[in-house]
Design an enzyme around this catalytic site. Structure first.
Site, mmCIF file in Angstrom:
data_model
loop_
_atom_site.group_PDB
_atom_site.id
_atom_site.type_symbol
_atom_site.label_atom_id
_atom_site.label_comp_id
_atom_site.label_asym_id
_atom_site.label_seq_id
_atom_site.Cartn_x
_atom_site.Cartn_y
_atom_site.Cartn_z
ATOM 1 N N SER A 128 0.848 -1.192 0.000
ATOM 2 C CA SER A 128 0.000 0.000 0.000
ATOM 3 C C SER A 128 0.890 1.251 0.000
ATOM 4 C CB SER A 128 -0.954 -0.037 1.193
ATOM 5 O OG SER A 128 -1.968 0.923 1.050
ATOM 6 N N ASP A 226 -9.004 -5.996 -4.985
ATOM 7 C CA ASP A 226 -8.683 -4.866 -4.115
ATOM 8 C C ASP A 226 -9.499 -3.643 -4.522
ATOM 9 O OD1 ASP A 226 -7.549 -3.011 -2.427
ATOM 10 O OD2 ASP A 226 -5.498 -3.271 -3.155
ATOM 11 N N HIS A 263 -6.967 -6.050 -0.443
ATOM 12 C CA HIS A 263 -5.825 -5.163 -0.223
ATOM 13 C C HIS A 263 -4.685 -5.810 0.557
ATOM 14 C CE1 HIS A 263 -3.907 -1.326 -0.408
ATOM 15 N NE2 HIS A 263 -3.909 -1.150 0.905
#
Length: 286
Positions: A128, A226, A263
């Site tokens: 991320s 995601d 994610h």
């Protein structure tokens, strides 16, 4: 491995076994006369956290632990903007992502290299926003960073605005202020559309603005489900790096795709474990 692979359609790399380099298991199993065998020293891996407003605490984290077991020095960095240092430090990152946080991580790397002498490659790893920082380091400091392994990284804040489930995150981190900036209007509760100038600012803060300078190796691990950082973020970065590679830049890129993973890539043991093992093997070969 092929440059693009669906993780569910292929086996993980072969398990540890006899090889010139040994293995994490072999290193931990013990040496002569029952003494633990020291793992081979490989590289320095900087491992910035995501968020960006979270932190690396004093706790067991499986990714850094695996890399340390495999012989790497692992550097965990709480850059300005991390939680735990007060509101002023946290809010100082707003509008400065891609610069302040990148510089903080780079200074930590420089310090680590000065404190532990010796030649070794320098890698970056994160997910991320940690992936965002890792790709920035690859592009902004191509003579320092040899490789990066990233999970669902933010690569282009401008194109992510209309697709993420948290568009207000980009408004906040890019530092948009006032209408139509960080503007959840009291009467509508809707984040207003940014201006052309703000789109340009968001791109300038993104790793995509530096992709043409990368000369090392990148491994992208992508969750196809995601919604936080949509998979096309990694795919457009992959396409840009493949074009650079075709032009003879020296850059290399691989991408692993995980169907039905979101994610964190932690929906199944296969998703999480496969990613960790591939990252370890990737850095071994880098």
């Amino acid at each position: 491995r092929p440059a693009v692979a669906a993780a569910e359609d292929r086996a993980s790399p072969p398990g540890p076994g006899p090889s010139p380099e040994g293995s994490a298991n072999a290193a931990a199993a013990g040496g002569s006369e029952g003494e633990p065998a020291a793992p081979r020293q490989r590289g320095l891996v900087v491992y910035p956290h995501g968020g960006p407003h979270s932190n690396m605490g004093c706790e067991f984290i499986i990714g850094p632990a695996l890399l340390a077991l495999d012989g790497h020095q692992v550097l965990l960095v709480n850059y300005r903007g991390s939680t735990g240092f007060g509101g002023r430090a946290l809010e100082s990152l707003m509008g400065k992502v891609g610069r302040q946080d990148v510089d903080d991580v780079k200074r930590a790397v420089d310090l680590a290299l000065s404190l532990v002498p010796g030649e070794r490659p320098v890698f970056a790893c994160g997910g991320s926003h940690g992936g965002f920082l890792s790709l920035h380091l690859m592009g902004q400091f191509p003579d320092v960073f040899a490789a990066a392994a990233v999970r669902n990284p933010v690569t282009d804040m401008a194109t992510m605005l209309g697709a993420t489930d948290i568009p207000d995150w980009i408004h906040a981190e890019a530092g948009f202020s006032g209408p139509p900036g960080l503007s959840r209007a009291a009467d509508s509760g809707v984040v207003e559309s940014p201006t052309a100038e703000q789109y340009g600012l968001a791109l300038s803060m993104s790793p995509m603005a530096h992709v043409h300078k990368i000369r090392g190796k990148v491994l992208l691990l992508v969750g196809e489900a995601d919604r936080r950082v949509p998979p096309y973020q990694s795919k457009q970065f992959f396409a840009a790096m493949r074009q650079l590679a075709d032009e003879g830049s020296g850059a290399q890129v691989e991408m692993l795709s995980y169907k039905d993973h979101t994610h964190g890539l932690t929906e199944t043991p296969r998703g999480e474990g496969d990613g960790l093992v591939n990252i370890a093997y990737f850095f071994r070969a880098a």
